[in-house]
Design a protein around this motif. Sequence first.
Motif, PDB file in Angstrom:
ATOM      1  N   ASP A 104      68.986  22.187  18.284  1.00 55.19           N
ATOM      2  CA  ASP A 104      70.415  21.976  18.081  1.00 55.19           C
ATOM      3  C   ASP A 104      70.670  21.492  16.667  1.00 55.19           C
ATOM      4  OD1 ASP A 104      69.537  19.363  18.245  1.00 55.19           O
ATOM      5  OD2 ASP A 104      70.825  18.820  19.899  1.00 55.19           O
ATOM      6  N   SER A 105      71.921  21.604  16.290  1.00 52.02           N
ATOM      7  CA  SER A 105      72.338  21.186  14.960  1.00 52.02           C
ATOM      8  C   SER A 105      73.306  20.026  15.095  1.00 52.02           C
ATOM      9  CB  SER A 105      73.026  22.334  14.223  1.00 52.02           C
ATOM     10  OG  SER A 105      73.611  21.849  13.040  1.00 52.02           O
ATOM     11  N   PRO A 106      72.926  18.857  14.599  1.00 52.56           N
ATOM     12  CA  PRO A 106      73.862  17.740  14.633  1.00 52.56           C
ATOM     13  C   PRO A 106      75.045  17.954  13.677  1.00 52.56           C
ATOM     14  CG  PRO A 106      71.849  17.113  13.485  1.00 52.56           C
ATOM     15  CD  PRO A 106      71.631  18.484  14.035  1.00 52.56           C
ATOM     16  N   VAL A 107      74.883  18.873  12.732  1.00 50.48           N
ATOM     17  CA  VAL A 107      75.942  19.138  11.754  1.00 50.48           C
ATOM     18  C   VAL A 107      77.092  19.928  12.380  1.00 50.48           C
ATOM     19  CG1 VAL A 107      76.487  20.281   9.570  1.00 50.48           C
ATOM     20  CG2 VAL A 107      74.342  19.028   9.825  1.00 50.48           C
ATOM     21  N   CYS A 108      76.740  21.025  13.077  1.00 47.76           N
ATOM     22  CA  CYS A 108      77.805  21.900  13.594  1.00 47.76           C
ATOM     23  C   CYS A 108      77.922  21.881  15.113  1.00 47.76           C
ATOM     24  CB  CYS A 108      77.598  23.325  13.101  1.00 47.76           C
ATOM     25  SG  CYS A 108      76.145  24.137  13.787  1.00 47.76           S
ATOM     26  N   GLY A 109      76.925  21.342  15.800  1.00 49.68           N
ATOM     27  CA  GLY A 109      76.989  21.277  17.254  1.00 49.68           C
ATOM     28  C   GLY A 109      76.397  22.466  17.982  1.00 49.68           C
ATOM     29  N   ASP A 110      75.901  23.474  17.262  1.00 51.45           N
ATOM     30  CA  ASP A 110      75.255  24.605  17.922  1.00 51.45           C
ATOM     31  C   ASP A 110      74.027  24.106  18.679  1.00 51.45           C
ATOM     32  OD1 ASP A 110      77.072  26.388  16.828  1.00 51.45           O
ATOM     33  OD2 ASP A 110      75.716  27.107  15.267  1.00 51.45           O
ATOM     34  N   ARG A 111      73.797  24.674  19.859  1.00 49.87           N
ATOM     35  CA  ARG A 111      72.639  24.311  20.680  1.00 49.87           C
ATOM     36  C   ARG A 111      72.093  25.568  21.348  1.00 49.87           C
ATOM     37  NH1 ARG A 111      72.785  19.274  24.485  1.00 49.87           N
ATOM     38  NH2 ARG A 111      72.231  18.396  22.476  1.00 49.87           N
ATOM     39  N   VAL A 112      70.772  25.744  21.245  1.00 53.29           N
ATOM     40  CA  VAL A 112      70.116  26.919  21.819  1.00 53.29           C
ATOM     41  C   VAL A 112      68.911  26.483  22.634  1.00 53.29           C
ATOM     42  CG1 VAL A 112      68.858  29.057  21.298  1.00 53.29           C
ATOM     43  CG2 VAL A 112      70.799  28.387  19.869  1.00 53.29           C
ATOM     44  N   GLN A 167      75.909  33.615   1.159  1.00 54.53           N
ATOM     45  CA  GLN A 167      76.786  32.898   0.230  1.00 54.53           C
ATOM     46  C   GLN A 167      77.313  31.588   0.797  1.00 54.53           C
ATOM     47  OE1 GLN A 167      79.803  35.782  -0.543  1.00 54.53           O
ATOM     48  NE2 GLN A 167      78.408  37.201  -1.542  1.00 54.53           N
ATOM     49  N   HIS A 168      77.007  31.294   2.050  1.00 55.95           N
ATOM     50  CA  HIS A 168      77.553  30.110   2.728  1.00 55.95           C
ATOM     51  C   HIS A 168      76.399  29.303   3.325  1.00 55.95           C
ATOM     52  CE1 HIS A 168      81.446  31.947   2.176  1.00 55.95           C
ATOM     53  NE2 HIS A 168      80.888  33.072   2.592  1.00 55.95           N
ATOM     54  N   ARG A 169      75.733  28.557   2.469  1.00 50.46           N
ATOM     55  CA  ARG A 169      74.537  27.811   2.869  1.00 50.46           C
ATOM     56  C   ARG A 169      74.785  26.937   4.101  1.00 50.46           C
ATOM     57  NH1 ARG A 169      69.591  26.929   1.753  1.00 50.46           N
ATOM     58  NH2 ARG A 169      68.654  24.886   1.591  1.00 50.46           N
ATOM     59  N   SER A 170      75.981  26.425   4.247  1.00 55.13           N
ATOM     60  CA  SER A 170      76.285  25.568   5.396  1.00 55.13           C
ATOM     61  C   SER A 170      76.222  26.333   6.719  1.00 55.13           C
ATOM     62  CB  SER A 170      77.661  24.925   5.234  1.00 55.13           C
ATOM     63  OG  SER A 170      78.678  25.920   5.253  1.00 55.13           O
ATOM     64  N   ARG A 171      76.201  27.650   6.667  1.00 51.59           N
ATOM     65  CA  ARG A 171      76.132  28.471   7.883  1.00 51.59           C
ATOM     66  C   ARG A 171      74.733  29.039   8.143  1.00 51.59           C
ATOM     67  NH1 ARG A 171      79.951  26.004   9.351  1.00 51.59           N
ATOM     68  NH2 ARG A 171      82.089  26.743   9.275  1.00 51.59           N
ATOM     69  N   HIS A 172      73.796  28.828   7.234  1.00 47.07           N
ATOM     70  CA  HIS A 172      72.439  29.337   7.437  1.00 47.07           C
ATOM     71  C   HIS A 172      71.846  28.820   8.743  1.00 47.07           C
ATOM     72  CE1 HIS A 172      71.488  30.420   2.964  1.00 47.07           C
ATOM     73  NE2 HIS A 172      72.659  30.887   3.350  1.00 47.07           N
ATOM     74  N   GLY A 173      72.030  27.551   9.028  1.00 45.87           N
ATOM     75  CA  GLY A 173      71.491  26.967  10.256  1.00 45.87           C
ATOM     76  C   GLY A 173      72.030  27.624  11.506  1.00 45.87           C
ATOM     77  N   CYS A 174      73.270  28.055  11.467  1.00 43.82           N
ATOM     78  CA  CYS A 174      73.872  28.719  12.626  1.00 43.82           C
ATOM     79  C   CYS A 174      73.083  29.969  13.008  1.00 43.82           C
ATOM     80  CB  CYS A 174      75.318  29.108  12.337  1.00 43.82           C
ATOM     81  SG  CYS A 174      76.395  27.730  11.911  1.00 43.82           S
TER      82      CYS A 174
END
Length: 137
Positions: free
Chosen positions: A33-41, A115-122
Motif C-alpha cells: 500500500d501507499s501511505p501517500v495516495c492510499g492505493d492498496r493491492v 512526467q508525473h513522478r508522484s504517480r509512479h507508485g500508483c
Amino acid sequence: MIEALYNQRIKELAAAACGAGRLDAPSGSAMRDSPVCGDRVRMEVSVADGRIVALAHEVKGCLLCRAAASVIGLHGVGLSAADSEALRAGVAAMLAGGERPDGWAELAVFEPVRQHRSRHGCVLIPFEALAKAVAAG
C-alpha cells in the motif's frame, strides 16, 4: 494532463479488472500500500514448478493502480519469481524514461505517467505486490 494520465485505454483496463478476486488456496500472497495516495493491492498467486499457475488481486486504488493490476491479470500466469522481479524493475525503469519491458505492450498506456513522478507508485504497487507474492510462493 488528466486526459493523458487517465486515457481511455487505462479506463478500459481498470474496468476490465482482469484477474480480480481471490484464490482459494494461494501459495503466496503479498499486500502493498501507499501511505501517500492510499492505493492498496493484495496479490495472490499459486506457484507450481517455479511458475505462476494462477493469480488474483484485490485493488483499492486509483485508475492507474487498477489498470496496472489488470495488465498483470492478463499476462502474469507463467512468470517465475525472477521474471516477476525483472518485470517490476522494468516497469520502474520505463517510468523513469527507459524502454517498456518486452512482451508487455499494454504497458505503453502508462508512458504519460513518466512526467508525473508522484504517480509512479500508483503504477508500481501491483508489480511490487506480484514480485513479493511470487517470492513467498
